[in-house]
Design a protein around this motif. Structure first.
Motif, short mmCIF file in Angstrom:
data_model
loop_
_atom_site.label_atom_id
_atom_site.label_comp_id
_atom_site.label_asym_id
_atom_site.label_seq_id
_atom_site.Cartn_x
_atom_site.Cartn_y
_atom_site.Cartn_z
N ASP A 196 -9.12 17.10 -18.34
CA ASP A 196 -9.50 18.20 -18.97
C ASP A 196 -10.99 18.46 -19.13
OD1 ASP A 196 -6.60 19.14 -19.00
OD2 ASP A 196 -6.62 17.69 -20.50
N GLU A 237 -6.62 15.49 -29.57
CA GLU A 237 -6.01 16.60 -29.96
C GLU A 237 -7.03 17.58 -30.30
OE1 GLU A 237 -2.74 16.25 -32.73
OE2 GLU A 237 -1.60 15.02 -31.27
N ASP A 260 -7.48 21.78 -31.18
CA ASP A 260 -7.11 23.18 -31.30
C ASP A 260 -5.59 23.28 -30.77
OD1 ASP A 260 -9.68 24.16 -32.08
OD2 ASP A 260 -10.41 24.43 -29.77
N GLY A 261 -5.05 22.31 -31.18
CA GLY A 261 -3.52 22.25 -31.29
C GLY A 261 -2.96 21.84 -29.72
N ARG A 262 -3.83 21.57 -28.76
CA ARG A 262 -3.49 20.90 -27.46
C ARG A 262 -4.26 19.54 -27.30
NH1 ARG A 262 -7.86 22.68 -23.31
NH2 ARG A 262 -6.23 22.00 -21.82
N ALA A 263 -3.35 18.76 -26.52
CA ALA A 263 -3.78 17.36 -26.23
C ALA A 263 -4.91 17.66 -25.02
CB ALA A 263 -2.63 16.55 -25.50
N ILE A 264 -5.89 17.02 -25.07
CA ILE A 264 -7.03 16.96 -23.98
C ILE A 264 -7.37 15.75 -23.59
CG2 ILE A 264 -9.49 17.67 -23.59
CD1 ILE A 264 -9.34 19.81 -25.78
N ASN A 289 0.89 11.50 -20.69
CA ASN A 289 0.88 12.72 -19.77
C ASN A 289 0.48 11.96 -18.36
OD1 ASN A 289 1.38 14.33 -21.68
ND2 ASN A 289 -0.75 14.78 -21.96
#
Length: 586
Positions: A10, A254, A256-260, A584
């Motif tokens: 990402d 992690e 803003d609440g998402r896994a990058i 992931n």
């Protein structure tokens, strides 16, 4: 670079630094100066790590600030000193790299940014100044105080100690020593006046001055802002990403609440600190300390060390910490016990009512004696500092100022031991040695014998039992008006006992690294692409402590070393990374 350039990721950068303490920010500044895209991610909502909570000293023999004053330590002698105090636990290559690179690091930072001005004020001796290569002048480098308003919106993001001094109170490198001599010298009284003036300025002009670790962390952050190096706060690293060959190529963060998923094309530097507050891991490796008595960064839970282990990194010295004897008040507030152990009219006893070490010894040595004693079956955690009312009236003890009672003063004052201290159980009082012994649970006859023996030695001016006062380090916070600054008999009662627990500045064991800060496996092979610095790595100081700043100095030096090593490697061509190991998977 967009995520599309690197399928499966990402975000892409050259160097990913995990942690924003002194080591992490120095690594980022170095990598950026070498032309590498650099990103710093920080688990906490605030930057600075344990550096921001520290005394801010940086132990660097041969620093430019020393050379400007004509003091040029011989690198071979510095290496000899480190080799002596580390006792064979650390490779010659790592010690040499530190000796050679730490002054380079400081010169690089000074040339990079006007925010990074370093000063040396001689006199704070190395902790073993009489050892081969040791120095009575010392090599602790500091930064000057700074008004935190220059941080702008970033001021609210600076990690601050849980127990801040009253508004306007801050100490420069030499202020504290003189402050402890408030009853012994006019210079000590001048510091008290200076502190009152600083409080006045803070209230009238809105000064928000900070010194020591707060100033160092703020200055490094300002340098990062100057260089436009991005810092993601509240962005914990959850795992490292390795390719099919075991090389680390990125990490999952992690935000803003998402896994990058972040691709690090040139390397990942773990600078996330130790496992200061992970009590499960601490209980496993440091069982003598049953409570969370660490002064370290509240966010330091060993995340980086564990992530490094999962990709093959070995660990060392997990049973070690930067120990520091302290007072723990009933509300959980920890208070360093520094100058008190160098005061003349005091001695420390274990559960048998006996002395067990030179009380003024470096805090690592004092702590190791507590641990060894505890393992012997005699209570040493806690132990007790014994003093008398005369000493209480002459010296700064536990933050109490030995001056007449001042109503509404921000610190304890007056001639009586505060009632709250006695009610807390942390401080005990006795009108005789036997009564005090009963209060602290030690044999009365033994405590009397210890006191009489200490007084006899103090009257003759030499501690034949433990040599307290023989070292220049012992004398630093002692009473300069006495022939032996660390010795004076205890006089009339009442007598007092202060409970000493075993605190620390953070754990000092972690990932095993080589002289380039590369993480090593158990077979000494390198985990390619992965570096560790600061308390995430096993300390270059081994189980010792060279001098004030021997935590931050190596963290910053090896942050610089890691980034330079990354920059010096031939860059790999951007490519799709197959068979990614870790979260992931695609």
């Amino acid at each position: 670079m967009s995520a599309a350039t690197e399928p499966g990721f990402d975000h892409v950068t050259d160097v990913l630094v995990i942690g924003s303490g002194g080591g992490g920010m120095t690594a980022a500044l170095t990598a950026d100066a070498a032309g590498l895209d650099t990103l710093v991610v920080e688990k906490s909502a605030q930057f600075g790590g344990s550096t921001a909570l520290s005394g801010g000293g940086i132990w660097v023999p041969g620093a430019p600030s020393q050379r400007r004053q004509g003091h040029v330590p011989d690198p071979d002698e510095v290496f000899r000193y480190l080799k002596e105090i580390t006792g064979g636990l650390v490779s010659d290559a790592r010690l040499r790299k530190y000796v050679d690179s730490a002054p380079e690091m400081m010169e690089f930072l000074e040339n990079l940014s006007p925010w990074l001005e370093f000063v040396w004020k001689p006199g704070y001796a190395d902790y073993y100044p009489e050892a081969p290569g040791g120095s009575a002048l010392g090599s602790t480098i500091n930064v000057e105080a700074i008004d935190l308003r220059v941080l702008g919106d970033e001021e609210q993001n600076l990690l601050t100690p849980p127990a801040l001094a009253p508004k306007g109170i801050w100490f420069g490198p030499k202020d504290l020593r003189l402050f402890y001599q408030v009853r012994q010298s006019w210079r000590g009284k001048a510091v008290l006046v200076k502190l009152i003036w600083r409080m006045f300025r803070a209230r009238v002009f809105g000064d928000r001055m900070a010194a020591i670790g707060q100033s160092l962390a703020a200055r490094l952050r300002l340098a990062m802002k100057q260089q436009n190096i991005p810092l993601w706060l509240s962005s914990p690293m959850t795992e490292l990403i390795a390719d099919a060959d075991g090389a680390v190529v990125g990490a999952v963060v992690e935000k803003d609440g998402r896994a990058i998923r972040i691709r690090a094309r040139r390397g990942v530097v773990i600078a996330s600190g130790g496992f200061d507050h992970d009590m499960q891991w601490r209980t496993e490796h440091l069982p003598e300390v049953e409570k969370d008595w660490s002064f370290g960064n509240p966010a330091a839970m060993g995340d980086g060390i564990r992530a490094g282990e999962k990709v093959g990194g070995a660990t060392e010295l997990l049973d070690e910490a930067w120990w520091f004897p302290a007072i723990c008040w009933p509300d959980g507030r920890l208070q360093f016990m520094l100058n008190e152990r160098m005061m003349p009219s005091q001695f420390v006893v274990n559960g048998n009512g006996e002395r067990f070490i030179n009380e003024a010894a470096p805090y690592m040595d004092f702590a190791h004696a507590m641990i060894d004693g505890q393992r012997s079956g005699v209570t040493h955690i806690p132990c007790w500092l014994i003093t008398d009312i005369r000493s209480f009236h002459r010296y700064v003890v536990a933050g109490h100022l030995p001056i007449p009672k001042i109503p509404f003063a921000p610190v304890p004052t007056g001639w009586k031991v505060p009632a709250a201290w006695l009610e807390s159980g942390v401080v005990k009082q006795g009108t005789s040695w036997e009564e005090l012994a009963e209060q602290i649970g030690v044999p009365g006859a033994r405590l009397r014998d210890t006191a009489e023996r200490f007084n006899e030695l103090a009257r003759q001016g030499h501690d034949d039992d433990f040599n307290r006062g023989d070292s220049a380090y012992d004398n630093y916070y002692g009473d300069p008006t006495l022939p032996n600054p660390n010795l004076h008999p205890l006089c009339k009662p009442p007598y007092y006992a202060f409970q000493i627990i075993l605190g620390d500045l953070g754990t000092s064991g972690g990932l095993r690294t080589d002289e380039h800060a590369r993480v090593l496996r158990a077979d000494d092979s390198v985990v390619n692409g992965l570096y560790a610095v600061g308390n995430a790595s096993a300390a270059v100081m081994g189980r010792s402590y060279a001098g004030a700043g021997a935590t931050i100095g190596p963290a910053m030096a090896f942050g610089y070393v890691a980034a330079r090593h990354i920059a010096d490697q031939t860059p790999s061509q951007p490519s799709i990374v197959p068979d990614l190991q870790g979260g992931n998977q695609r």
